[in-house]
Design a protein around this motif. Structure first.
Motif, PDB file in Angstrom:
ATOM      1  N   LEU A 116       0.821  -1.210   0.000  1.00 15.96           N
ATOM      2  CA  LEU A 116       0.000   0.000   0.000  1.00 15.96           C
ATOM      3  C   LEU A 116       0.858   1.263   0.000  1.00 15.96           C
ATOM      4  O   LEU A 116       0.540   2.244  -0.681  1.00 15.96           O
ATOM      5  CB  LEU A 116      -0.939  -0.009   1.208  1.00 15.96           C
ATOM      6  CG  LEU A 116      -2.055  -1.059   1.162  1.00 15.96           C
ATOM      7  CD1 LEU A 116      -2.822  -1.088   2.477  1.00 15.96           C
ATOM      8  CD2 LEU A 116      -3.013  -0.790   0.006  1.00 15.96           C
ATOM      9  N   THR A 175      -6.982   3.921  -4.685  1.00 16.25           N
ATOM     10  CA  THR A 175      -6.002   3.411  -3.725  1.00 16.25           C
ATOM     11  C   THR A 175      -6.256   3.968  -2.333  1.00 16.25           C
ATOM     12  O   THR A 175      -6.086   3.271  -1.323  1.00 16.25           O
ATOM     13  CB  THR A 175      -4.572   3.764  -4.185  1.00 16.25           C
ATOM     14  OG1 THR A 175      -4.322   3.148  -5.445  1.00 16.25           O
ATOM     15  CG2 THR A 175      -3.533   3.283  -3.184  1.00 16.25           C
ATOM     16  N   SER A 190      -6.951   1.554   0.836  1.00 15.64           N
ATOM     17  CA  SER A 190      -6.061   1.543   1.993  1.00 15.64           C
ATOM     18  C   SER A 190      -6.830   1.721   3.292  1.00 15.64           C
ATOM     19  O   SER A 190      -6.583   1.021   4.281  1.00 15.64           O
ATOM     20  CB  SER A 190      -5.011   2.660   1.856  1.00 15.64           C
ATOM     21  OG  SER A 190      -4.269   2.514   0.673  1.00 15.64           O
ATOM     22  N   CYS A 220       1.230   5.648   4.633  1.00 16.41           N
ATOM     23  CA  CYS A 220       1.020   5.719   3.186  1.00 16.41           C
ATOM     24  C   CYS A 220       1.120   7.156   2.684  1.00 16.41           C
ATOM     25  O   CYS A 220       1.685   7.417   1.616  1.00 16.41           O
ATOM     26  CB  CYS A 220      -0.352   5.143   2.827  1.00 16.41           C
ATOM     27  SG  CYS A 220      -0.482   3.351   3.046  1.00 16.41           S
TER      28      CYS A 220
END
Length: 537
Positions: A306, A410, A414, A430
């Protein structure tokens, strides 16, 4: 906090009150995009018209034409700026040996974004979302405007660092604040839809009209001032107020929301009791740190994948934006198209995210971005890069479509993958990876001054690797969000042999193995005493 979610449902999960907050806070993204993406134009090299002795003229885009000031002579060819366009390149003669300085300044700006995001996250938790957002935005306007009057590129670089820090800070609160007014069903919409693309589109128009970089900087800063007046129409986050024990203030805001949404004032009787229980839980709750993201092989694998996804998304997204200045054709038209493709990309994600699934959506968009950007290398290898400029721009814009949608998908993926107890830490890690990608992006763009295909090749490799890695993660759509770190529990060892501490009640009684926790697949083994063994189904 289930009681709070219930109240939001009672007063309408996305009624006029929430729409007002969402629109006003999201509108900050337009001036923030201006501030962040100004280097697309302020760091660009001017276009030149070159004439030979035979009176043949040719339009080029190269800072090398400025070796000896505004007019250069090479091989009996004289080059002069095609129009009144100026940038920091022309202002401070940043060409030749100094040609890398504009991209270094942009990297410094992106380093500021990293610092600002880290600091603001703590400030917003301590002082409140609204105060921090508007305070940082006010400081941003001052430094943004001041950067237009810097006498040297060194002072300009320092100003851009602080501009980046304040932009990064505002973006953190800008993302969080609207989400705390809506139920989970609306978080994908609020997290994906915004006005960032509007900022990029309008910036290209402003830059087209204002060819002087100082005028462009001053104008964009000045027309961003009215956003400050939205202060009186945006409320503090009730969720944050409740977490700080300020129940009365939260009640007032929720009552206002109920009236504006034309719903009866909800019953708050259970809210204070729930808050007291939550406080006790927090006091007894185990503390988690960044190293918990790597506490098992599966957690470490998922976290790294991730983080890489966010790094790639940021590096490729900002790389594609900043690389517009190296594309053939009109830079203003290229920037306009670059912003326009983001709108259908986000709409595409909203439409298919729940149908196709998080993992496949991200993989599909990363594959699209990777294939089309990497294909530019193939065009270069055939020796047709200069002859197929239009095709290169088309491929670049399709790649921009893919990475814009991929990053939005994304982010949601996540947030749903990390367990609740480490979700903020995981998303924070992240986010740091994304900021590092933003720092790297201008350096990748710098490689394009030698060969235009090089940045696109790197972008393509990054995205294709990300596509493959994302397929290794488990699907999260229509799956309950994980709350705890996971363990596989065997039932053939005495309790005294247990050397770990579980974070949740045991569940899933099948075949003598119990699994609890997150969405990362294979996890640590823990053994139960024989007395706890369940009879087979």
């Amino acid at each position: 906090m289930e009681e709070y979610e219930k109240i939001l449902k009672d007063i309408r999960p996305f009624g006029p009150f929430q729409v007002r907050v969402f629109v006003l806070v999201s509108m900050f993204e337009t001036p923030l995009a201006w501030a962040m993406l100004l280097p697309m134009f302020t760091s660009a090299s001017p276009d030149f018209v070159c004439e030979t002795e035979s009176n043949n003229s040719q339009s080029i885009n190269s800072s090398e034409a400025l070796h000896n000031g505004s007019t250069a002579t090479a091989n009996q060819t004289k080059c002069q700026p095609a129009d009144s366009f100026t940038s920091i390149v022309t202002e401070w003669q940043l060409h030749g040996d100094n040609k890398s300085i504009p991209d270094h300044i942009t990297s410094l700006q992106m380093a500021g974004v990293l610092v600002g995001a880290l600091v603001t996250g703590q400030l917003a938790d301590l002082l409140g979302r609204k105060k921090v957002l508007y305070s940082e935005y006010f400081l941003l306007l001052i430094l943004w405007l001041a950067s237009a009057f810097m006498p040297t590129w060194q002072l300009y670089a320092a100003a851009r660092f602080f501009v980046g820090a304040l932009v990064g800070g505002c973006l953190v609160v800008n993302f969080v604040l609207p989400l705390e007014f809506v139920t989970p069903a609306w978080r994908t919409f609020c997290g994906c839809i915004g006005f960032w693309a509007v900022g990029l589109i309008t910036l290209s128009g402003l830059a087209f009209l204002l060819r002087d970089w100082r005028h462009l900087t001053m104008t964009t800063a000045a027309i961003s001032v009215p956003m400050l007046f939205s202060w009186w129409f945006v409320s503090e986050s009730p969720r944050w107020l409740i977490s700080r024990g300020r129940i009365a203030e939260a009640k007032n805001i929720l009552e206002t929301a109920a009236r504006l949404n034309k719903r009866p004032v909800p019953d708050f009787s259970g809210l204070e009791r729930v808050v007291q229980i939550e406080d006790l839980k927090r006091q007894e709750q185990k503390k988690y740190f960044y190293w918990h993201l790597f506490s098992s092989c599966s957690m470490a694998r998922g976290t790294l994948i991730l983080m890489y996804g966010w790094f790639v998304s940021s590096a490729v997204y900002y790389g594609m934006n900043f690389n517009v200045k190296n594309l053939a054709g009109d830079r203003y038209l290229n920037a306009l198209i670059s912003g326009l493709v983001e709108i259908p990309a986000v709409i595409f994600v909203v439409c298919i995210h729940n149908r196709l699934g998080r993992r496949k959506t991200v993989a599909l968009l990363m594959l699209l971005a990777g294939l089309f950007t990497f294909s530019i290398l193939i065009i270069d290898l055939t020796g047709n890069l200069q002859n197929l400029n239009t095709l290169v721009v088309v491929f670049a814009m399709v790649g921009k479509f893919g990475i814009s949608g991929g990053w939005a998908a994304t982010q949601v993926f996540s947030a749903e993958t990390f367990p609740t107890v480490v979700r903020n830490i995981g998303v924070g890690a992240c986010s740091m990876a994304a900021r590092i990608g933003g720092i790297v992006a201008p350096q990748l763009v710098l490689l394009g001054k030698e060969n235009r295909a090089v940045p696109f090749t790197i972008f393509g490799v990054f995205a294709l690797v990300c596509c493959c890695l994302m397929l290794l993660l488990p699907e999260t759509v229509r799956v309950s969000l994980p709350d705890f770190l996971s363990y596989k529990i065997r039932v053939d060892t005495p309790l005294d042999d247990l050397n770990c501490q579980c974070d949740a009640p045991l569940s899933d009684k099948r075949s003598g193995i119990k699994e609890i926790g997150d969405n990362f697949d294979a996890l640590d083994d823990v053994r139960l005493p024989l007395s706890e063994k369940e009879s087979p189904d």
